[in-house]
Design a protein around this motif. Structure first.
Motif, PDB file in Angstrom:
ATOM      1  N   PRO A 100     -17.008  34.209   6.680  1.00 53.96           N
ATOM      2  CA  PRO A 100     -16.543  35.544   6.289  1.00 53.96           C
ATOM      3  C   PRO A 100     -15.890  35.509   4.911  1.00 53.96           C
ATOM      4  N   VAL A 101     -16.068  36.592   4.198  1.00 55.27           N
ATOM      5  CA  VAL A 101     -15.459  36.716   2.881  1.00 55.27           C
ATOM      6  C   VAL A 101     -13.989  37.065   3.049  1.00 55.27           C
ATOM      7  N   VAL A 102     -13.115  36.287   2.412  1.00 56.03           N
ATOM      8  CA  VAL A 102     -11.691  36.573   2.449  1.00 56.03           C
ATOM      9  C   VAL A 102     -11.384  37.618   1.380  1.00 56.03           C
ATOM     10  N   ARG A 103     -11.042  38.790   1.828  1.00 55.92           N
ATOM     11  CA  ARG A 103     -10.808  39.883   0.887  1.00 55.92           C
ATOM     12  C   ARG A 103      -9.327  39.967   0.539  1.00 55.92           C
ATOM     13  N   PRO A 104      -9.007  40.214  -0.716  1.00 54.39           N
ATOM     14  CA  PRO A 104      -7.595  40.334  -1.097  1.00 54.39           C
ATOM     15  C   PRO A 104      -6.953  41.548  -0.438  1.00 54.39           C
ATOM     16  N   GLN A 105      -5.712  41.391  -0.075  1.00 50.77           N
ATOM     17  CA  GLN A 105      -4.922  42.471   0.492  1.00 50.77           C
ATOM     18  C   GLN A 105      -3.649  42.625  -0.330  1.00 50.77           C
ATOM     19  N   ILE A 106      -2.958  43.737  -0.133  1.00 52.77           N
ATOM     20  CA  ILE A 106      -1.694  43.947  -0.816  1.00 52.77           C
ATOM     21  C   ILE A 106      -0.595  43.324   0.028  1.00 52.77           C
ATOM     22  N   PRO A 107       0.048  42.250  -0.448  1.00 51.82           N
ATOM     23  CA  PRO A 107       1.124  41.632   0.332  1.00 51.82           C
ATOM     24  C   PRO A 107       2.268  42.610   0.577  1.00 51.82           C
ATOM     25  N   THR A 108       2.956  42.416   1.691  1.00 51.45           N
ATOM     26  CA  THR A 108       4.057  43.305   2.041  1.00 51.45           C
ATOM     27  C   THR A 108       5.135  43.315   0.970  1.00 51.45           C
ATOM     28  N   TYR A 109       5.365  42.137   0.360  1.00 52.76           N
ATOM     29  CA  TYR A 109       6.451  42.080  -0.616  1.00 52.76           C
ATOM     30  C   TYR A 109       6.159  42.950  -1.841  1.00 52.76           C
ATOM     31  N   ILE A 110       4.885  43.239  -2.118  1.00 54.20           N
ATOM     32  CA  ILE A 110       4.538  44.105  -3.239  1.00 54.20           C
ATOM     33  C   ILE A 110       5.056  45.519  -2.992  1.00 54.20           C
ATOM     34  N   TYR A 111       4.813  46.033  -1.771  1.00 51.28           N
ATOM     35  CA  TYR A 111       5.353  47.349  -1.430  1.00 51.28           C
ATOM     36  C   TYR A 111       6.880  47.330  -1.523  1.00 51.28           C
ATOM     37  N   ALA A 112       7.484  46.235  -1.048  1.00 51.98           N
ATOM     38  CA  ALA A 112       8.946  46.146  -1.039  1.00 51.98           C
ATOM     39  C   ALA A 112       9.519  46.166  -2.444  1.00 51.98           C
ATOM     40  N   VAL A 113       8.910  45.425  -3.376  1.00 48.53           N
ATOM     41  CA  VAL A 113       9.503  45.352  -4.715  1.00 48.53           C
ATOM     42  C   VAL A 113       9.266  46.634  -5.512  1.00 48.53           C
ATOM     43  N   VAL A 114       8.168  47.345  -5.253  1.00 52.65           N
ATOM     44  CA  VAL A 114       7.984  48.644  -5.915  1.00 52.65           C
ATOM     45  C   VAL A 114       9.011  49.637  -5.385  1.00 52.65           C
ATOM     46  N   PHE A 115       9.243  49.614  -4.073  1.00 52.86           N
ATOM     47  CA  PHE A 115      10.308  50.449  -3.495  1.00 52.86           C
ATOM     48  C   PHE A 115      11.664  50.073  -4.086  1.00 52.86           C
ATOM     49  N   SER A 116      11.914  48.777  -4.228  1.00 54.09           N
ATOM     50  CA  SER A 116      13.169  48.302  -4.811  1.00 54.09           C
ATOM     51  C   SER A 116      13.329  48.801  -6.236  1.00 54.09           C
ATOM     52  N   SER A 117      12.247  48.782  -6.987  1.00 53.11           N
ATOM     53  CA  SER A 117      12.286  49.239  -8.372  1.00 53.11           C
ATOM     54  C   SER A 117      12.699  50.712  -8.438  1.00 53.11           C
ATOM     55  N   LEU A 118      12.178  51.520  -7.529  1.00 55.37           N
ATOM     56  CA  LEU A 118      12.561  52.936  -7.481  1.00 55.37           C
ATOM     57  C   LEU A 118      14.044  53.093  -7.131  1.00 55.37           C
ATOM     58  N   CYS A 119      14.527  52.313  -6.154  1.00 51.83           N
ATOM     59  CA  CYS A 119      15.943  52.366  -5.791  1.00 51.83           C
ATOM     60  C   CYS A 119      16.826  52.006  -6.980  1.00 51.83           C
ATOM     61  N   ILE A 120      16.406  51.019  -7.744  1.00 50.29           N
ATOM     62  CA  ILE A 120      17.196  50.553  -8.884  1.00 50.29           C
ATOM     63  C   ILE A 120      17.289  51.643  -9.951  1.00 50.29           C
ATOM     64  N   VAL A 121      16.160  52.258 -10.286  1.00 48.46           N
ATOM     65  CA  VAL A 121      16.168  53.288 -11.333  1.00 48.46           C
ATOM     66  C   VAL A 121      16.999  54.479 -10.900  1.00 48.46           C
ATOM     67  N   TRP A 122      16.748  54.989  -9.701  1.00 46.48           N
ATOM     68  CA  TRP A 122      17.501  56.162  -9.253  1.00 46.48           C
ATOM     69  C   TRP A 122      18.967  55.824  -9.024  1.00 46.48           C
ATOM     70  N   GLY A 123      19.271  54.601  -8.612  1.00 47.12           N
ATOM     71  CA  GLY A 123      20.669  54.196  -8.498  1.00 47.12           C
ATOM     72  C   GLY A 123      21.356  54.194  -9.853  1.00 47.12           C
ATOM     73  N   LEU A 124      20.649  53.708 -10.874  1.00 46.30           N
ATOM     74  CA  LEU A 124      21.222  53.695 -12.225  1.00 46.30           C
ATOM     75  C   LEU A 124      21.445  55.111 -12.745  1.00 46.30           C
ATOM     76  N   LEU A 125      20.462  55.994 -12.573  1.00 47.18           N
ATOM     77  CA  LEU A 125      20.621  57.375 -13.029  1.00 47.18           C
ATOM     78  C   LEU A 125      21.741  58.085 -12.273  1.00 47.18           C
ATOM     79  N   TRP A 126      21.844  57.835 -10.989  1.00 45.52           N
ATOM     80  CA  TRP A 126      22.937  58.398 -10.191  1.00 45.52           C
ATOM     81  C   TRP A 126      24.280  57.880 -10.707  1.00 45.52           C
ATOM     82  N   ASP A 127      24.326  56.606 -11.063  1.00 50.45           N
ATOM     83  CA  ASP A 127      25.558  56.014 -11.562  1.00 50.45           C
ATOM     84  C   ASP A 127      25.979  56.662 -12.884  1.00 50.45           C
TER      85      ASP A 127
END
Length: 400
Positions: free
Chosen positions: A8-35
């Motif tokens: 079977p062909v091993v197809r690339p998937q989006i690792p869970t940590y990718i979703y987590a770090v993009v979410f983290s990036s949003l939290c960081i920006v909005w946290g900074l603007l809120w600050d």
């Protein structure tokens, strides 16, 4: 005879940590603007003020998920993604994005007690780039760069693997590629938001008639925008990245003023009762669209020639756009509303100051001085664009 089945062909998937770090990036920006808006509206904050907690959540989530991913790849020698990882310190395996996120998260969390000590020692900040804030911003940008590179590595691997198999499998491959393009655009827009915020004191509408503002733009933005334009497979990546940055900047400033806030630190010259919004962002979407068009038409030019073209056009377009739009924001009564944010005023600002809605003489130049500054801005933008194209060429090859 039994048919020999191919593996079977091993197809690339989006690792869970990718979703987590993009979410983290949003939290960081909005946290900074809120600050920032907290400082404009309330004043003194503590180590565990709500905006700080939002930024800490972003740092912890990014560091935790990325750290777990690194440990998985380090100790699970048969892990399918280990072939797409890099080795560091002679022990650990992980993606470039995960490593940047861990380092950035540690830097952010280190800056927190430093910032609290700074406030206790020196009082309220009067500038964005204080020493603890500089450490914090470096950590934030490292996390966000890690998020962007993490998405980019998976995106490049998917792009290099042809869609094969049944129709359903091909459609799944196309959906995966589309999702990664969107996530890369979002991650790039979030990083651009931090870059703009870091330079905002030199880029506000009050500075739109002074060449120093355009010199700052010429140094910072062509590098970032052209690197994204070169690395992304989207048709209009710079335009979409600039649009993502504008929405990221505007949403908190549109929402938070509906919530009550009163100053807790004197002197209170402007007795406000609600949160005060941050700045309306630069209209980078306009030169972004022009840069996309130039890359479509002249993308195969020698990179130095392309840098001369794109750097020059960027400054000419953003100068025309921001000269008039900045004047509109700063002086027009039609900008004094919650959409364009020109009514926003810190509690420490004197409402009677005559230059709230007029250009201060310090921020005005003679035409020869302004044109000389624009010439310097064009030279800076050309060098910045060339470095951005070089960086974009590297990002196109990232697969780890």
């Amino acid at each position: 005879m039994q048919a020999i089945l191919s593996p079977p062909v091993v197809r690339p998937q989006i690792p869970t940590y990718i979703y987590a770090v993009v979410f983290s990036s949003l939290c960081i920006v909005w946290g900074l603007l809120w600050d920032i808006m907290w400082h404009m509206s309330i004043g003194r904050d503590g180590l565990f003020a709500p905006p700080h907690l939002l930024m800490y959540v972003g740092a912890v989530v990014a560091g935790l998920f990325s750290g777990i991913k690194i440990l998985q790849l380090t100790f699970a020698k048969s892990h399918a993604e280990r072939t797409h990882s890099v080795r560091f310190w002679g022990i650990f395996y992980g993606s470039l994005g995960a490593m940047y996120c861990v380092w950035g998260a540690l830097t952010m969390l280190t800056s927190a007690p430093f910032d609290d000590w700074w406030h206790n020692t020196y009082g309220l900040d009067v500038q964005i780039l204080t020493p603890p804030h500089t450490v914090l911003l470096v950590g934030m940008m490292t996390v966000q760069f890690g998020a962007m590179i993490g998405v980019l590595a998976v995106q490049n691997r998917v792009a290099n693997q042809p869609a094969v198999g049944s129709r359903a499998e091909k459609q799944a491959h196309e959906r995966l590629a589309k999702r990664l393009k969107i996530m890369f655009t979002v991650a790039a827009g979030l990083l651009l938001s931090i870059l703009y915020t870091m330079l905002a004191e030199k880029l506000g509408e009050w500075a739109s008639h002074h060449s120093s503002s355009y010199i700052t733009m010429g140094i910072a933005f062509p590098f970032f925008l052209l690197s994204v334009g070169r690395a992304s497979p989207l048709r209009y990546p710079i335009t979409l990245t600039a649009a993502a940055y504008m929405l990221t900047m505007l949403i908190p400033s549109w929402i938070l003023p509906f919530f009550p806030a009163t100053p807790r630190l004197g002197p209170v010259l402007n007795p406000i009762t609600h949160y005060q919004a941050f700045l309306f962002p630069l209209l980078l979407v306009v030169p972004g669209f022009v840069l996309d068009k130039l890359l479509h038409r002249f993308g195969k030019l020698n990179d130095w020639l392309l840098a001369v073209l794109t750097g020059t056009v960027f400054i000419l377009v953003i100068t025309v756009v921001q000269w008039y739009f900045g004047a509109f924001l700063h002086t027009s009564v039609y900008a004094q509303n919650r959409f364009f944010l020109s009514t926003s005023m810190s509690y420490s600002d004197d409402p009677g100051w005559p230059y709230h809605h007029a250009f201060h003489p310090h921020w005005l130049q003679t035409m020869p001085a302004f044109l000389k500054g624009i010439g310097i801005a064009i030279a800076c933008a050309i060098v910045s664009a060339r470095l951005g194209l070089l960086w974009g060429n590297w990002m196109k090859r990232v697969q780890r």
